[in-house]
Each structure stands twice: as structure tokens, then as C-alpha cells.
Design a protein around this motif. Structure first.
Motif, mmCIF file in Angstrom:
data_model
loop_
_atom_site.group_PDB
_atom_site.id
_atom_site.type_symbol
_atom_site.label_atom_id
_atom_site.label_comp_id
_atom_site.label_asym_id
_atom_site.label_seq_id
_atom_site.Cartn_x
_atom_site.Cartn_y
_atom_site.Cartn_z
ATOM 1 N N ALA A 8 16.121 62.206 54.517
ATOM 2 C CA ALA A 8 14.660 62.876 54.801
ATOM 3 C C ALA A 8 13.884 62.927 53.615
ATOM 4 O O ALA A 8 14.450 63.186 52.483
ATOM 5 C CB ALA A 8 15.173 64.317 55.403
ATOM 6 N N PHE A 9 12.644 62.892 53.910
ATOM 7 C CA PHE A 9 11.445 62.963 52.897
ATOM 8 C C PHE A 9 10.697 64.256 53.156
ATOM 9 O O PHE A 9 10.175 64.504 54.268
ATOM 10 C CB PHE A 9 10.555 61.677 52.987
ATOM 11 N N ILE A 10 10.917 65.081 52.125
ATOM 12 C CA ILE A 10 10.483 66.425 52.286
ATOM 13 C C ILE A 10 9.436 66.712 51.082
ATOM 14 O O ILE A 10 9.606 66.378 49.894
ATOM 15 C CB ILE A 10 11.524 67.445 52.109
ATOM 16 N N VAL A 11 8.248 67.285 51.506
ATOM 17 C CA VAL A 11 7.385 67.575 50.439
ATOM 18 C C VAL A 11 6.775 68.905 50.481
ATOM 19 O O VAL A 11 6.660 69.539 51.457
ATOM 20 C CB VAL A 11 5.860 66.415 50.709
ATOM 21 N N ILE A 12 6.515 69.542 49.193
ATOM 22 C CA ILE A 12 6.163 70.828 49.062
ATOM 23 C C ILE A 12 4.661 70.677 48.585
ATOM 24 O O ILE A 12 4.573 70.242 47.334
ATOM 25 C CB ILE A 12 7.040 71.682 48.183
ATOM 26 N N GLU A 13 3.716 71.306 49.335
ATOM 27 C CA GLU A 13 2.379 71.274 48.784
ATOM 28 C C GLU A 13 1.983 72.838 48.680
ATOM 29 O O GLU A 13 2.644 73.883 48.814
ATOM 30 C CB GLU A 13 1.478 70.661 49.870
ATOM 31 N N GLY A 14 0.505 73.164 48.278
ATOM 32 C CA GLY A 14 0.181 74.463 48.015
ATOM 33 C C GLY A 14 -0.907 74.483 46.781
ATOM 34 O O GLY A 14 -1.037 73.503 45.992
ATOM 35 N N THR A 98 18.189 62.368 50.014
ATOM 36 C CA THR A 98 16.831 63.103 50.637
ATOM 37 C C THR A 98 16.230 62.833 49.301
ATOM 38 O O THR A 98 16.533 63.135 48.069
ATOM 39 C CB THR A 98 17.624 64.314 50.701
ATOM 40 N N VAL A 99 14.701 62.832 49.600
ATOM 41 C CA VAL A 99 13.604 62.887 48.712
ATOM 42 C C VAL A 99 12.896 64.091 48.730
ATOM 43 O O VAL A 99 12.183 64.232 49.926
ATOM 44 C CB VAL A 99 12.882 61.785 48.642
ATOM 45 N N LEU A 100 12.973 64.858 47.733
ATOM 46 C CA LEU A 100 12.195 66.105 47.691
ATOM 47 C C LEU A 100 10.887 65.882 46.522
ATOM 48 O O LEU A 100 11.128 65.495 45.467
ATOM 49 C CB LEU A 100 12.816 67.299 47.322
ATOM 50 N N ALA A 101 9.864 66.142 47.059
ATOM 51 C CA ALA A 101 8.446 66.008 46.127
ATOM 52 C C ALA A 101 7.621 67.022 45.951
ATOM 53 O O ALA A 101 7.352 67.923 46.910
ATOM 54 C CB ALA A 101 7.551 64.705 46.955
#
Length: 231
Positions: A8-14, A98-101
Motif C-alpha cells: 500500500a502507498f500511504i501519504v501524510i499531508e498537512g 508498504t510505502v509511507l510518505a
């Protein structure tokens, strides 16, 4: 993990000082701790911009106000920095990792469009990048962010800038939902660190074992036939 699944490719933005890096690190640790190495994929944490590359070093100098660049030039450098790692992201996902960005293309669009550059122009260099399966947007008011430690150390950390950036993020999130470009989830980042971490985990946990289907690409489905090479 089933052979039919990929990572899964999961991105955290803000906004700046919304707790992205802290929460990305906590989530990375929790994903690692949750894994049964025999059945669950590995996880890697990426941070954008990646300030270790040649392009990243130019971006770092700009963000620290040690150099000046045209607004379009710096936008394209940010995009190029993401493209430097696009094949790495794709390879990780295909291998079941899993890729967390921590930040991604959406930050690039939001900060540049806030400067007055055309929204579609800002989005165009990002078309074709690996698309996240889940984007977690840490929602916090610029006033609350400004009260946090270290605020104002970099170029964009001013309340008037962050208010404009937040407005563009809202537009991006709505467009992502409308266009079916992956799930976009807003998280109240004004809560305690522990509460925010739990909210993030609730959204991420269903993806821990991998996801079905091919790796999609950002906004390719919104291209016109001529742009796609059709008649």
C-alpha cells in the motif's frame, strides 16, 4: 500477504507544524511492530523533499532562504525530486512493501498555487506519479500551527501563507474524492499526539496486509484524448 496483493502507498499531508513528521515516524514504527514477517509486507518511510539528492540540496537551500529561485523553477525542482523516487516507490509496492510518505505531490501543488501560479499548471508535472492508495491530511488551523515550537524557521512558515495553502489543500482533497483518485481522509491534528496517532491507525490498519489491484498513476484518467496521444 496474498500473491495477488501489492504494498500500500500511504501519504501524510498537512500544513507546516501540523505534526506530519512526528506522526509519520510513529506510524512507521507501528506498522513495523504490527508485522508478522511471514505474512505481512515490509514498510519504508520516505520524506519529501528528499534533501539528500542533488536536486534536494538545491531545494533545501531555497527553503532555508539561502538562495532565490523563480517560482516556476522551484515548483519544477520539487516535482523532479519526487520523480527521482518514482521508480523506487513503484518497485517497493510491486515487491509487497508498504510505502509511507511524509508529504507528496499535493504539497507541491498547494504551495505553488498559493503563490498565484495556475492550479492546472502546478498539477501537470505531477501527472503520472504513483498514486497513493490513502492520503491522510492533518487538518490544523494556521493559528494553532503558529503556536507550535520551531514555527517560522523556514520560508513558508507564515500564517498568511499557510492560510492560502490550506485553501488549496481543500480544493485538492475535494478533487481527489470527486475524481476517484484514491481515498483522502481528514484528521483533526489539533488533538493530542496520541489521539491523532490513533485516528491515523484506524484509517491505515485495513491496508496493513497489502491492497488488491495495479499501481495507479496520478490524474492520468483526467487527461484529454489529445494529451494521452489519441486522435
Amino acid at each position: 500477504m496474498s500473491s495477488s496483493k501489492r504494498g500500500a502507498f500511504i501519504v501524510i499531508e498537512g500544513l507546516d507544524r501540523s505534526g506530519k513528521s512526528t506522526q509519520a515516524s510513529l506510524l512507521h514504527e507501528r506498522l513495523q511492530d504490527s508485522q508478522d514477517v511471514a505474512t505481512t509486507p515490509k514498510v519504508v518511510l520516505l520524506k519529501f523533499p528528499d534533501r539528500t539528492t542533488a536536486i534536494g540540496k538545491m531545494i533545501d537551500a531555497y527553503l532555508r532562504s539561502e538562495s532565490e529561485l523563480d517560482d516556476r523553477a522551484i515548483h519544477l525542482l520539487f516535482s523532479a525530486n519526487r520523480w527521482e523516487l518514482a521508480s523506487t516507490i513503484t518497485a517497493h509496492l510491486a515487491e509487497g512493501t508498504t510505502v509511507l510518505a511524509d508529504r507528496y505531490a499535493f504539497s507541491g501543488i498547494a504551495f505553488s498555487a498559493r503563490k498565484g501560479l495556475p492550479y492546472e499548471w502546478c498539477r501537470t508535472p505531477e501527472i503520472g506519479l504513483p498514486a497513493p492508495d490513502l492520503t491522510l491530511f492533518l487538518n490544523i488551523s494556521p493559528e494553532v500551527a503558529a503556536a507550535r515550537g520551531g514555527y517560522g524557521l523556514e520560508r513558508y512558515e507564515r500564517e498568511e501563507v499557510q492560510k492560502g495553502v490550506r485553501h488549496v489543500f481543500d480544493k485538492i482533497g475535494q478533487a481527489m474524492q470527486d475524481e476517484g483518485e484514491g481515498k483522502w481522509v481528514g484528521i483533526d491534528a489539533g488533538k493530542t499526539k496520541e489521539e491523532v496517532a490513533e485516528e491515523l491507525w484506524k484509517a491505515v490498519e485495513p491496508l496493513v496486509g497489502g491492497v488488491q489491484g495495479p499501481i495507479s498513476r496520478l490524474w492520468e484518467t483526467t487527461l484529454t484524448p489529445d494529451v494521452q496521444g489519441g486522435s
